[in-house]
Design an enzyme around this catalytic site. Structure first.
Site: not given
Length: 283
Positions: A120, A141, A153, A191
Site C-alpha cells: 500500500s 493494491h 490501484e 494512502n
C-alpha cells in the site's frame, strides 16, 4: 497471455481476501503461508466469508464449495510459485520481509510469470529491482474487505512494460474489480490522501480538540464518510497506518507526513485496533 492459475503469498486479512476473489471467479489459487495453523486460519476465514455471502444470496452453496476447492494451501514459496502465471504478494508492509519473499519467488517462478505486490505504500520500482524481471513487476493494491471493495490501484514501476499492465488490468476486470492506473510515488493515490487525514484526526484527539467518537461523527455527518477516520484506522490496524506514514515521511521528506505522537504511543502499547481488541475504540 491469460492468467490460468495464481499464487497468493500471505494468508492474512488481505491475502485471504485476494485468494477468495480469484477462486470465486474461476482462477485456481496456491495460498502460500509459513505455518499450517496460519493456512488453516486463512481457509477458515474464507469459509466464513463465503457462508455470509451464501446467506445474503450473493453466491450459491455450490459456488462456495467450488471456491474452497479451488484454493490449495502451500507451506513453501518455491513449491507454491513454480506452476502459476501470476504471483500476488500480500505479506506485512515491511521491506525486509518483502525482499526475502521476492528473492525466493524470482528464483523459482516460471519465466513468463507476472509479479504483483499488494503493497500500500512501498515503491514498486524498489521491489521490482529485487528481481530479474522488473518489466514484469507491478503493483496490484486491493482494498479491505477485498471481496466487497471494487477498487484495485494498478501501480506501474519505472520499468513495468505495457503487456504486464494490460494483463493485470484485464485480470482485475475478470475479478469484477475496477482497475485504476497510478504511478509509483510513495503512498500512490489512496494512502497519500487517506493517511494524512487519519493522522490529522489523531492529532485532534491528541490535542484535546475532540474525542475519537466526536471526530468520527463530524466526518460521517459533515463529509458523508461511511466510516470515521479513527474507526477506519482501527480497522486498517494502527501499526499499518504508522508504517505507511513512515514510508510517506521518508519518501517525501516532508514534515506534513510526520506520524502523530499519540499514534506512535498506541502502537508501542500494542493497541493496534480491531486485531488486538483495542485502539481508538474497544472491541
Amino acid at each position: 497471455m491469460s492468467i490460468k492459475k495464481v499464487a497468493v503469498i500471505g494468508g492474512g486479512t488481505m491475502g485471504n481476501g485476494i485468494a477468495h476473489v480469484f477462486a470465486m471467479n474461476g482462477i485456481p489459487v496456491n495460498l502460500i503461508e509459513t505455518k499450517q495453523e496460519f493456512a488453516d486460519r486463512a481457509i477458515s476465514t474464507i469459509d466464513k466469508n463465503l457462508e455470509r455471502m451464501v446467506k445474503k444470496e450473493k453466491v450459491s452453496a455450490e459456488q462456495k464449495v467450488t471456491t474452497l476447492e479451488s484454493i490449495q494451501p502451500v507451506l513453501d514459496i518455491a513449491e507454491g510459485v513454480k506452476d502459476v502465471d501470476l504471483i500476488v504478494e500480500a505479506v506485512p508492509e515491511n521491506y525486509d520481509i518483502k525482499k526475502s519473499v521476492w528473492e525466493q519467488v524470482d528464483a523459482n517462478a516460471q519465466e513468463h510469470a507476472i509479479f504483483a505486490s499488494n503493497t500500500s505504500s512501498i515503491s514498486i520500482t524498489k521491489l521490482a529491482a529485487l528481481t530479474s524481471r522488473p518489466e514484469k513487476f507491478i503493483g496490484m493494491h486491493f482494498f479491505n474487505p477485498v471481496p466487497v471493495m471494487k477498487l484495485v490501484e494498478i501501480v506501474r514501476g519505472l520499468e513495468t512494460d505495457d503487456d504486464t499492465y494490460t494483463i493485470v488490468e484485464e485480470t482485475s476486470k475478470l475479478l469484477a474489480k475496477v482497475p485504476v492506473p497510478v504511478n509509483d510515488f510513495p503512498g500512490f493515490v489512496s494512502n497519500r490522501v487517506l493517511m494524512p487525514m487519519i493522522n490529522e484526526a489523531i492529532f485532534c484527539v491528541h490535542e484535546g480538540v475532540a474525542t475519537p467518537e466526536n471526530v468520527d461523527e463530524v466526518m460521517k455527518l459533515g463529509m458523508a464518510h461511511p466510516m470515521g477516520p479513527l474507526r477506519l484506522a482501527d480497522f486498517i490496524g494502527l501499526d499499518v497506518c504508522l508504517d505507511i506514514l513512515n514510508v510517506l515521511y521518508e519518501g517525501f521528506k516532508d514534515p506534513k507526513y510526520r506520524p502523530a505522537p499519540l499514534l506512535v504511543k498506541m502502537v508501542d502499547a500494542g493497541k493496534l485496533g480491531n486485531k488486538t481488541g483495542e485502539g481508538f475504540y474497544k472491541y
